[in-house]
Scaffold this motif. Structure first.
Motif, PDB file in Angstrom:
ATOM      1  N   GLY A 193      34.778  57.314  47.155  1.00  0.00           N
ATOM      2  CA  GLY A 193      36.083  57.580  46.948  1.00  0.00           C
ATOM      3  C   GLY A 193      36.932  57.248  48.388  1.00  0.00           C
ATOM      4  N   ILE A 194      36.509  56.428  49.005  1.00  0.00           N
ATOM      5  CA  ILE A 194      37.142  56.037  50.438  1.00  0.00           C
ATOM      6  C   ILE A 194      38.234  54.750  50.066  1.00  0.00           C
ATOM      7  N   SER A 195      39.306  54.880  50.612  1.00  0.00           N
ATOM      8  CA  SER A 195      40.479  53.825  50.119  1.00  0.00           C
ATOM      9  C   SER A 195      40.131  52.485  50.810  1.00  0.00           C
ATOM     10  N   VAL A 196      40.317  51.482  50.024  1.00  0.00           N
ATOM     11  CA  VAL A 196      40.105  50.266  50.505  1.00  0.00           C
ATOM     12  C   VAL A 196      41.324  49.635  50.091  1.00  0.00           C
ATOM     13  N   GLN A 197      41.725  48.803  51.210  1.00  0.00           N
ATOM     14  CA  GLN A 197      43.254  48.003  50.931  1.00  0.00           C
ATOM     15  C   GLN A 197      43.147  47.179  49.909  1.00  0.00           C
ATOM     16  N   VAL A 198      44.376  47.216  49.107  1.00  0.00           N
ATOM     17  CA  VAL A 198      44.321  46.223  48.063  1.00  0.00           C
ATOM     18  C   VAL A 198      44.346  44.817  48.417  1.00  0.00           C
ATOM     19  N   SER A 199      45.011  44.619  49.770  1.00  0.00           N
ATOM     20  CA  SER A 199      44.701  43.121  50.335  1.00  0.00           C
ATOM     21  C   SER A 199      43.108  42.708  50.496  1.00  0.00           C
ATOM     22  N   THR A 200      42.385  43.623  50.922  1.00  0.00           N
ATOM     23  CA  THR A 200      41.031  43.573  51.069  1.00  0.00           C
ATOM     24  C   THR A 200      40.425  42.997  49.760  1.00  0.00           C
ATOM     25  N   CYS A 201      40.600  43.860  48.574  1.00  0.00           N
ATOM     26  CA  CYS A 201      40.092  43.787  47.367  1.00  0.00           C
ATOM     27  C   CYS A 201      40.475  42.144  46.896  1.00  0.00           C
ATOM     28  N   ASN A 202      41.732  41.823  47.169  1.00  0.00           N
ATOM     29  CA  ASN A 202      42.421  40.705  46.744  1.00  0.00           C
ATOM     30  C   ASN A 202      41.584  39.542  47.342  1.00  0.00           C
ATOM     31  N   ALA A 203      41.399  39.550  48.671  1.00  0.00           N
ATOM     32  CA  ALA A 203      40.661  38.673  49.590  1.00  0.00           C
ATOM     33  C   ALA A 203      39.341  38.525  48.917  1.00  0.00           C
ATOM     34  N   LEU A 204      38.552  39.517  48.638  1.00  0.00           N
ATOM     35  CA  LEU A 204      37.386  39.494  47.886  1.00  0.00           C
ATOM     36  C   LEU A 204      37.007  38.800  46.683  1.00  0.00           C
ATOM     37  N   ILE A 205      38.288  39.098  45.885  1.00  0.00           N
ATOM     38  CA  ILE A 205      38.193  38.534  44.486  1.00  0.00           C
ATOM     39  C   ILE A 205      38.554  36.897  44.758  1.00  0.00           C
ATOM     40  N   TRP A 206      39.365  36.646  45.639  1.00  0.00           N
ATOM     41  CA  TRP A 206      39.821  35.506  45.937  1.00  0.00           C
ATOM     42  C   TRP A 206      38.542  34.327  46.340  1.00  0.00           C
ATOM     43  N   GLU A 207      37.748  34.891  47.211  1.00  0.00           N
ATOM     44  CA  GLU A 207      36.687  34.177  47.889  1.00  0.00           C
ATOM     45  C   GLU A 207      35.523  33.971  46.760  1.00  0.00           C
ATOM     46  N   ILE A 208      35.340  35.238  46.074  1.00  0.00           N
ATOM     47  CA  ILE A 208      34.207  34.986  45.129  1.00  0.00           C
ATOM     48  C   ILE A 208      34.654  34.133  44.026  1.00  0.00           C
ATOM     49  N   SER A 209      35.843  34.050  43.701  1.00  0.00           N
ATOM     50  CA  SER A 209      36.350  33.255  42.552  1.00  0.00           C
ATOM     51  C   SER A 209      36.171  31.682  43.222  1.00  0.00           C
ATOM     52  N   ARG A 210      36.773  31.410  44.268  1.00  0.00           N
ATOM     53  CA  ARG A 210      36.470  30.097  44.734  1.00  0.00           C
ATOM     54  C   ARG A 210      35.112  29.578  45.006  1.00  0.00           C
ATOM     55  N   CYS A 211      34.029  30.353  45.498  1.00  0.00           N
ATOM     56  CA  CYS A 211      32.882  30.135  45.955  1.00  0.00           C
ATOM     57  C   CYS A 211      31.786  30.350  44.773  1.00  0.00           C
ATOM     58  N   GLU A 212      32.074  31.178  43.940  1.00  0.00           N
ATOM     59  CA  GLU A 212      30.981  31.451  42.753  1.00  0.00           C
ATOM     60  C   GLU A 212      31.675  31.401  41.302  1.00  0.00           C
ATOM     61  N   GLY A 213      32.916  30.810  41.238  1.00  0.00           N
ATOM     62  CA  GLY A 213      33.630  30.865  40.282  1.00  0.00           C
ATOM     63  C   GLY A 213      34.617  32.188  39.607  1.00  0.00           C
ATOM     64  N   VAL A 214      35.587  31.585  38.970  1.00  0.00           N
ATOM     65  CA  VAL A 214      36.412  32.562  38.578  1.00  0.00           C
ATOM     66  C   VAL A 214      35.846  33.824  37.695  1.00  0.00           C
ATOM     67  N   ASN A 215      35.064  33.539  37.019  1.00  0.00           N
ATOM     68  CA  ASN A 215      34.459  34.521  36.170  1.00  0.00           C
ATOM     69  C   ASN A 215      33.665  35.787  36.947  1.00  0.00           C
ATOM     70  N   SER A 216      33.015  35.272  37.951  1.00  0.00           N
ATOM     71  CA  SER A 216      32.509  36.109  38.883  1.00  0.00           C
ATOM     72  C   SER A 216      33.333  37.043  39.634  1.00  0.00           C
ATOM     73  N   GLY A 217      34.564  36.215  39.990  1.00  0.00           N
ATOM     74  CA  GLY A 217      35.550  36.990  40.757  1.00  0.00           C
ATOM     75  C   GLY A 217      36.501  38.038  39.610  1.00  0.00           C
ATOM     76  N   TYR A 218      36.536  37.503  38.418  1.00  0.00           N
ATOM     77  CA  TYR A 218      37.024  38.472  37.305  1.00  0.00           C
ATOM     78  C   TYR A 218      36.155  39.787  37.304  1.00  0.00           C
ATOM     79  N   GLN A 219      34.672  39.715  37.240  1.00  0.00           N
ATOM     80  CA  GLN A 219      33.973  40.820  37.234  1.00  0.00           C
ATOM     81  C   GLN A 219      33.975  41.650  38.519  1.00  0.00           C
TER      82      GLN A 219
END
Length: 492
Positions: A193-219
């Motif tokens: 329940g600890i707050s993580v910044q939305v920008s951090t979540c976005n950066a994580l989604i972006w990097e995973i989408s670029r490196c492992e494919g957008v379907n992984s980023g979507y998950q």
């Protein structure tokens, strides 16, 4: 143990009282028993009350044997309300090798800089700490990759830190493409329940989408924002009751552009619908990505409706939006509509880019209006936009079709001499065929020699062009020689 501490430090209502006993418990290791207790207070007094440059020399004389990481942490914590001074002290110990820092002392500095909102220096220290060998094993190795995170958790409350210190750590891991530890840290924080910044979540989604494919980023997107199919259906009713962290427009933009790059156009439209359901207002970039899908599929009427929707929502059309719709009309051969948007672009005060001119060159060449294409190309060169080899090839092909081979050669020479373009083999082929058809074998041979100098071997198409050219000249002997050479080359 780290999880229990993590839960405790974020949900306890008591604030830590700064006292000597608290500072003495800061590190897991105890200071040497023979260390004078007054050293810490003496160094702190020296740093806080002596404002001359000589205090650094005094510091060296006070600590001839250097400082342990625990001593450094205790001194730095006493300076935490003066983060700039603490940073200078830290830098001094590094320059003079006054302290062999470990993860605990690095964590102290990271916390102090974070609580003072000194984001840049905090990230610099994190980057150094990530490269710190620990027990002959780099922190980024599999077994040790979460050590710094655990130390930051353990020392968080003692240092009176700020929650986004973990966001800084995650983003630094993403910079070096360490995706697995980044995901682990986000999961651990969100699960408690600890707050993580939305920008951090976005950066994580972006990097995973670029490196492992957008379907992984979507998950990962669905996981960090706690979404499932039932929640999506009810999202419009009460978003806050379902989602602890709300995605923003940049979340959806990242997923949309990654789906677009992988050619999953239906998914782009699905994300657009999901963004609307979640009450997130699209920005100009969101519209441009969806518009690019429509343009790619030739759905220009839908693209125009989207353009009007932007105007209705008071979303200003920017360069990307103009280039997208101009490129779409050029691709479908509707060059008049592309011209209209190009003129509107100028009247709106939006400066055209190299991409704008490339789209127009493509569009005019598609409708065989080579004169207009050449005019746009020359205007492009006057503005010092560098044309790429494919546009040069397209222009040369169009001019050669119109029997304007010398103009085509001039286009090639300008691209090479002024912009350093590397001609394609197809460009040389167009020119050689054009000169041979005109019977200008001398120029054709010059172009062929330059082509060979660029490392291109003559193709059957080029051989046939020379053979036909010499036949037209009545030079049957040369044509027979070339035919024999061509057959031998083909056999070889």
């Amino acid at each position: 143990m780290a999880v229990q501490i993590l839960k405790h430090i974020f949900f306890s209502t008591r604030k830590p009282e700064p006292n000597p006993r608290l500072l003495s418990r800061f590190s897991t290791s105890s200071p040497p028993s023979d260390q004078p207790h007054h050293l810490i207070s003496t160094v702190v007094s020296l740093l806080t009350h002596h404002r001359s440059k000589s205090r650094w020399n005094h510091l060296l004389s006070l600590c001839p044997s250097g400082l342990t990481p625990t001593q450094f942490s205790q001194i730095a914590l006493s300076l935490k309300n003066n983060a700039h001074l603490a940073l200078r002290f830290f830098s001094f110990t590094q320059r003079k090798s006054l302290c062999k820092h470990d993860l605990n002392s690095y964590a102290t500095m990271i916390h102090i800089l974070s609580r003072a909102r000194l984001i840049g220096p905090a990230r610099d220290v994190i980057r150094v700490a990530l490269r710190l060998p620990e027990d002959d094993q780099d922190w980024l190795d599999t077994k040790a990759r979460l050590k710094l995170f655990k130390v930051l958790v353990k020392t968080y409350r003692e240092c009176g830190s700020a929650p986004f210190v973990f966001d800084l750590l995650i983003k630094c891991c993403l910079e070096v493409k360490k995706l697995e530890p980044s995901v682990d840290m986000v999961r651990m924080l969100i699960s408690r329940g600890i707050s993580v910044q939305v920008s951090t979540c976005n950066a994580l989604i972006w990097e995973i989408s670029r490196c492992e494919g957008v379907n992984s980023g979507y998950q990962i997107y669905r996981e960090v924002f706690r979404l499932n199919s039932e929640e999506i259906e009810g999202i419009g009713k009460d978003v806050k009751s379902v989602v602890r962290i709300r995605p923003n427009v940049h979340t959806f933009n990242a997923l949309m552009v990654c789906f677009y790059r992988e050619g999953l156009f239906e998914k782009v439209e699905d994300m657009w619908i999901e963004m609307q359901r979640m009450g997130c207002e699209p920005n100009c970039y969101s519209f441009s990505v969806l518009m690019a899908v429509f343009c790619e599929e030739g759905r220009m009427r839908e693209a125009e409706k989207l353009w009007e929707e932007m105007r209705d929502r008071n979303v200003e059309h920017d360069l990307v939006a103009y280039n997208t719709i101009i490129g779409g009309f050029c691709k479908t051969g509707e060059i008049e509509r592309a011209e209209e948007f190009f003129r509107e672009m100028g009247l709106s005060g939006v400066e055209s880019s190299c991409v704008t001119f490339e789209h127009l060159v493509d569009g005019y060449c598609r409708v065989a209006d080579v004169d207009s294409a050449v005019l746009v190309y020359k205007d492009m060169c006057r503005k010092n936009f560098k044309p790429d080899s494919s546009r040069i090839e397209m222009l040369i092909g169009g001019l050669c079709d119109k029997k304007r081979v010398f103009e085509a050669l001039e286009i090639l020479m300008t691209g090479v001499e002024k912009f350093g373009a590397f001609p394609t083999k197809k460009s040389y082929t167009f020119l050689i065929k054009g000169f041979c058809e005109e019977g200008n074998m001398e120029e054709a041979l010059k172009v062929q020699a330059e082509m060979m100098g660029k490392g291109f071997e003559p193709s059957l198409e080029i051989y046939n062009a020379f053979i036909d050219g010499y036949v037209k000249q009545g030079n049957l002997e040369m044509s027979m020689m070339l035919r024999k050479e061509m057959l031998e080359t083909q056999k070889w």
